[in-house]
Structure formats: C-alpha cells, structure tokens
Write an enzyme that holds these catalytic residues in place. Structure first.
Site, mmCIF file in Angstrom:
data_model
loop_
_atom_site.group_PDB
_atom_site.id
_atom_site.type_symbol
_atom_site.label_atom_id
_atom_site.label_comp_id
_atom_site.label_asym_id
_atom_site.label_seq_id
_atom_site.Cartn_x
_atom_site.Cartn_y
_atom_site.Cartn_z
ATOM 1 N N ASN A 11 -20.653 17.390 -53.087
ATOM 2 C CA ASN A 11 -20.847 18.851 -52.904
ATOM 3 C C ASN A 11 -21.632 18.981 -51.612
ATOM 4 O O ASN A 11 -22.825 18.682 -51.589
ATOM 5 C CB ASN A 11 -21.593 19.383 -54.123
ATOM 6 C CG ASN A 11 -21.825 20.879 -54.148
ATOM 7 O OD1 ASN A 11 -22.795 21.315 -54.735
ATOM 8 N ND2 ASN A 11 -20.958 21.669 -53.550
ATOM 9 N N ASN A 62 -22.483 30.322 -49.443
ATOM 10 C CA ASN A 62 -21.223 29.651 -49.780
ATOM 11 C C ASN A 62 -20.292 29.638 -48.572
ATOM 12 O O ASN A 62 -20.516 30.360 -47.589
ATOM 13 C CB ASN A 62 -20.550 30.394 -50.940
ATOM 14 C CG ASN A 62 -21.322 30.262 -52.238
ATOM 15 O OD1 ASN A 62 -21.677 29.169 -52.645
ATOM 16 N ND2 ASN A 62 -21.598 31.397 -52.879
ATOM 17 N N CYS A 71 -29.077 26.520 -55.722
ATOM 18 C CA CYS A 71 -28.099 25.436 -55.549
ATOM 19 C C CYS A 71 -28.769 24.117 -55.946
ATOM 20 O O CYS A 71 -29.697 23.670 -55.259
ATOM 21 C CB CYS A 71 -27.636 25.385 -54.094
ATOM 22 S SG CYS A 71 -26.402 24.107 -53.795
ATOM 23 N N GLY A 72 -28.276 23.522 -57.032
ATOM 24 C CA GLY A 72 -28.930 22.322 -57.561
ATOM 25 C C GLY A 72 -28.703 21.097 -56.700
ATOM 26 O O GLY A 72 -29.605 20.265 -56.502
ATOM 27 N N ASN A 160 -28.113 31.720 -60.748
ATOM 28 C CA ASN A 160 -26.793 32.183 -60.309
ATOM 29 C C ASN A 160 -25.906 32.236 -61.542
ATOM 30 O O ASN A 160 -26.170 31.579 -62.531
ATOM 31 C CB ASN A 160 -26.222 31.270 -59.207
ATOM 32 C CG ASN A 160 -26.146 29.810 -59.658
ATOM 33 O OD1 ASN A 160 -26.615 29.437 -60.721
ATOM 34 N ND2 ASN A 160 -25.499 28.982 -58.850
ATOM 35 N N HIS A 162 -22.997 31.849 -64.327
ATOM 36 C CA HIS A 162 -22.046 30.821 -64.789
ATOM 37 C C HIS A 162 -21.373 31.267 -66.076
ATOM 38 O O HIS A 162 -22.018 31.887 -66.936
ATOM 39 C CB HIS A 162 -22.771 29.498 -65.060
ATOM 40 C CG HIS A 162 -23.350 28.864 -63.835
ATOM 41 N ND1 HIS A 162 -22.673 27.942 -63.079
ATOM 42 C CD2 HIS A 162 -24.550 29.064 -63.201
ATOM 43 C CE1 HIS A 162 -23.428 27.588 -62.042
ATOM 44 N NE2 HIS A 162 -24.559 28.247 -62.100
ATOM 45 N N ASN A 193 -19.587 31.460 -61.254
ATOM 46 C CA ASN A 193 -19.187 30.045 -61.193
ATOM 47 C C ASN A 193 -18.620 29.691 -62.561
ATOM 48 O O ASN A 193 -19.198 30.101 -63.588
ATOM 49 C CB ASN A 193 -20.420 29.179 -60.893
ATOM 50 C CG ASN A 193 -21.090 29.556 -59.574
ATOM 51 O OD1 ASN A 193 -20.612 29.210 -58.496
ATOM 52 N ND2 ASN A 193 -22.192 30.303 -59.659
ATOM 53 N N GLU A 211 -16.399 26.919 -58.160
ATOM 54 C CA GLU A 211 -17.610 27.586 -57.688
ATOM 55 C C GLU A 211 -17.308 28.939 -57.050
ATOM 56 O O GLU A 211 -16.379 29.067 -56.240
ATOM 57 C CB GLU A 211 -18.336 26.718 -56.656
ATOM 58 C CG GLU A 211 -19.221 25.665 -57.262
ATOM 59 C CD GLU A 211 -20.267 25.180 -56.277
ATOM 60 O OE1 GLU A 211 -20.755 26.001 -55.478
ATOM 61 O OE2 GLU A 211 -20.576 23.970 -56.304
ATOM 62 N N ARG A 212 -18.129 29.907 -57.421
ATOM 63 C CA ARG A 212 -18.084 31.226 -56.762
ATOM 64 C C ARG A 212 -18.233 31.038 -55.260
ATOM 65 O O ARG A 212 -19.122 30.318 -54.824
ATOM 66 C CB ARG A 212 -19.223 32.089 -57.283
ATOM 67 C CG ARG A 212 -19.371 33.439 -56.627
ATOM 68 C CD ARG A 212 -20.518 34.243 -57.183
ATOM 69 N NE ARG A 212 -21.821 33.629 -56.954
ATOM 70 C CZ ARG A 212 -22.971 34.275 -57.166
ATOM 71 N NH1 ARG A 212 -22.974 35.513 -57.624
ATOM 72 N NH2 ARG A 212 -24.129 33.668 -56.945
ATOM 73 N N CYS A 220 -21.486 20.328 -59.006
ATOM 74 C CA CYS A 220 -22.242 21.586 -58.966
ATOM 75 C C CYS A 220 -23.485 21.392 -59.832
ATOM 76 O O CYS A 220 -23.348 21.202 -61.051
ATOM 77 C CB CYS A 220 -21.386 22.741 -59.497
ATOM 78 S SG CYS A 220 -22.245 24.324 -59.540
ATOM 79 N N GLY A 221 -24.655 21.439 -59.216
ATOM 80 C CA GLY A 221 -25.889 21.148 -59.950
ATOM 81 C C GLY A 221 -26.242 22.238 -60.944
ATOM 82 O O GLY A 221 -26.492 21.963 -62.128
ATOM 83 N N THR A 222 -26.215 23.494 -60.487
ATOM 84 C CA THR A 222 -26.511 24.605 -61.415
ATOM 85 C C THR A 222 -25.433 24.670 -62.499
ATOM 86 O O THR A 222 -25.716 25.016 -63.647
ATOM 87 C CB THR A 222 -26.572 25.945 -60.663
ATOM 88 O OG1 THR A 222 -25.393 26.097 -59.854
ATOM 89 C CG2 THR A 222 -27.814 26.045 -59.804
ATOM 90 N N GLY A 223 -24.199 24.288 -62.114
ATOM 91 C CA GLY A 223 -23.099 24.300 -63.086
ATOM 92 C C GLY A 223 -23.300 23.263 -64.180
ATOM 93 O O GLY A 223 -23.041 23.519 -65.357
HETATM 94 N N1 LIG Z 1 -21.463 28.658 -55.516
HETATM 95 C C1 LIG Z 1 -22.790 28.893 -56.088
HETATM 96 C C2 LIG Z 1 -23.894 28.335 -55.160
HETATM 97 C C3 LIG Z 1 -23.854 26.814 -55.019
HETATM 98 C C4 LIG Z 1 -24.241 26.123 -56.298
HETATM 99 C C5 LIG Z 1 -23.857 24.664 -56.435
HETATM 100 N N2 LIG Z 1 -23.279 24.013 -55.302
HETATM 101 C C6 LIG Z 1 -24.975 23.834 -57.027
HETATM 102 O O1 LIG Z 1 -25.087 22.623 -56.731
HETATM 103 O O2 LIG Z 1 -25.734 24.397 -57.871
HETATM 104 C C7 LIG Z 1 -23.000 30.397 -56.310
HETATM 105 O O3 LIG Z 1 -22.400 31.209 -55.602
HETATM 106 O O4 LIG Z 1 -23.781 30.747 -57.201
#
Ligand SMILES: N[C@H](CCC[C@H](N)C(=O)O)C(=O)O
Length: 275
Positions: A11, A62, A71-72, A160, A162, A193, A211-212, A220-223
């Site tokens: 990522n 983004n 962003c994680g 963010n 999800h 997301n 991802e959004r 995706c860390g937050t994902g």
């Molecule tokens: N696309 C996400 C931001 C990047 C998050 C992702 N890359 C991560 O590692 O958390 C959003 O619009 O909320």
C-alpha cells in the site's frame, strides 16, 4: 522538490517532507503524482508536517485527490521517515491526524525503523459517526443490496469510514464492480472503504479491500482494524487476529478493556526522487 516513495505491505505512498517543501495544491498534486502511467505511481500522497500538539502531523490524500482522516499503513511509513531521516531520535511518537492524535512505537533494526505498533484509537460504531445512513444506532450484519446481490455489512469508523462484509468466497467477488458500487452507495454520505473478509480461524482472516478514493489496494491498515472489530462484534473471531491481505500480514488487537485497537506491521522505503 524531493520525495520519498514508501509502502506498507504494498500500500504505497509518495511522502513529502513539508518541513522543507511546500505543496500548493495537495489534491491536484496527489492526482498527478499517484498516476501509475504519467506520474510516480502510488495509492496516495502523505505530507509530513510540523504540529503544535504532537511530534508531527500527517496529511493523507488518496490517489483521486480526496482527503482521508487516517491511514494505518501510511502512519507507519511516516514514523519510519522521521526516524531514518533524523527528524527525531524518538522511538515513541505522537502523530496529529485529521481524525485525532495517534501514538506509535517504532521497531528499530540496524539503526533504522522497519515498522511500528500503532495505537489506532477507539473504533466508532455509531452509524452517524461513521457515517452510514441507518434507522439503527449500530450497523451490524445489516443487509445491503449491490450488483443485484444481497450482502450483510458491519459499519466501523477507524477515523475513516468502513463497511465490512464477511463471505466464504472473497476471491470470486469482482471488487471493480461490487467494491466500486458499494464505495459510492447512497448509504455512505462520505463514501466508504469496503472490506471483504473470509474468517479462517478465531485468530486469522483473509481480506481484500476496495479503498475509498483509490480502488483495490494490496493492503489497508484501517481496513484490517475495521475488519477485526467487525469480526469480534459478529463473534467470528477473538480480539487478536492475524489479517492476511494481498500484500502480506498485519497483526490487529482490539483491547476491549481500554477500547483501543492496536495495529502492527512493516514500513519500507523504496527510493528517494526529485521532482
Ligand atoms: N482510502 C482511505 C485512506 C487510506 C487508508 C489505508 N491506506 C490505510 O492503510 O488505512 C480513506 O479514504 O479513508
């Protein structure tokens, strides 16, 4: 202008040191730099900025130019950047983000940061805080129709938005169609997301993420954090889970005693460049 290309499990982000550089139009700059044919190529742009309230401030955009709250994977890249480039000698950092302050502890190897344990904060479950349009306060295992198919989603914010969907068969789903339609679904006023998750054990799952503002990413860390919170809420896993993504594995723990989610994973520098 000097930039540094970095990634967390593939990522990938263009990182700019805004102690030294000035970015006039971050959304337009992100769109141009992230283009994988006419630009450097990346999932997003990270601006590393001074902060009045923390050690550093992270701004994350983004690849479509939209602003993200958190962003994680990116925050681990920022931690590696500020340590390796000697903006700090600290191994424990506080980072100001659009979604609040996040703390992290860097992992150091041969004098360089190679990853971090990040306190990703409190998961937000109330529909209005995600935001997801719903008559109910919590969106857990809620039906949603997309591509003429019925899915069930669980809504989580990690700073963010999800929507987490559990399925035995995540590799047969066309994220290009299903993920994209869900990202723009009317129930998500700020888009979302989308995580497609296959739980394989009480402490393991495999996920794919649309991802959004980006599309399908390798990680995706937050994902990953949202997926674990959702799997605990649906009693599909325990609180500590290894999350396998296309780009590799992240470790996620939702410590319900303190109601914080902890994310652990690598951060890699690919190259420095000059624009
Ligand atoms: N696309 C996400 C931001 C990047 C998050 C992702 N890359 C991560 O590692 O958390 C959003 O619009 O909320």
């Amino acid at each position: 202008m000097i930039f540094t290309k970095m990634h967390g499990l593939g990522n990938d982000y263009v990182c700019i040191n805004c102690f030294r550089e000035r970015v006039e139009d971050p959304p337009g700059f992100a769109r141009a730099l992230c283009d994988r044919h006419y630009g450097i190529g990346a999932d997003g742009l990270i601006l590393i900025c001074p902060s009045k309230v923390s050690d550093f401030k992270m701004e994350i955009y983004n690849s479509d130019g939209s602003v993200a709250g958190m962003c994680g994977n990116g925050i681990r890249c920022l931690g590696k950047y500020v340590y390796d480039y000697r903006l700090t000698g600290k191994e424990t950092l506080s980072i100001e983000t659009k979604s609040g302050i996040r703390n992290m502890h860097l992992h150091i190897q041969d004098g360089k940061a190679c990853g971090a344990m990040v306190d990703m904060g409190v998961p937000r479950l109330n529909a209005h805080s995600i935001p997801i349009l719903s008559e109910k306060d919590l969106v857990i295992n809620d039906p949603i129709e997309v591509q003429k198919k019925n899915y069930r989603m669980t809504g989580i914010s990690m700073g963010n938005p999800h929507a987490v969907i559990f399925s035995e068969e995540i590799n047969g789903i066309s994220l290009e169609e299903t993920g994209r339609e869900l990202e723009f679904h009317p129930r998500f006023p700020e888009r979302a997301n989308i995580e497609f998750c296959h739980v394989t054990a009480r402490d393991r799952m495999e996920i794919r993420v649309w991802e959004r503002g980006v599309g399908e990413t390798l990680a995706c860390g937050t994902g990953a954090c949202a997926a674990v919170v959702a799997s605990v809420l649906n009693d599909l896993t325990d609180e500590e889970v290894i999350v396998k993504l296309l780009g590799g594995e992240l470790s996620v723990r939702w410590d319900r005693k303190v109601n914080h989610v902890f994310l652990e994973g690598p951060a890699v520098k690919v190259f420095d460049g000059v624009l």
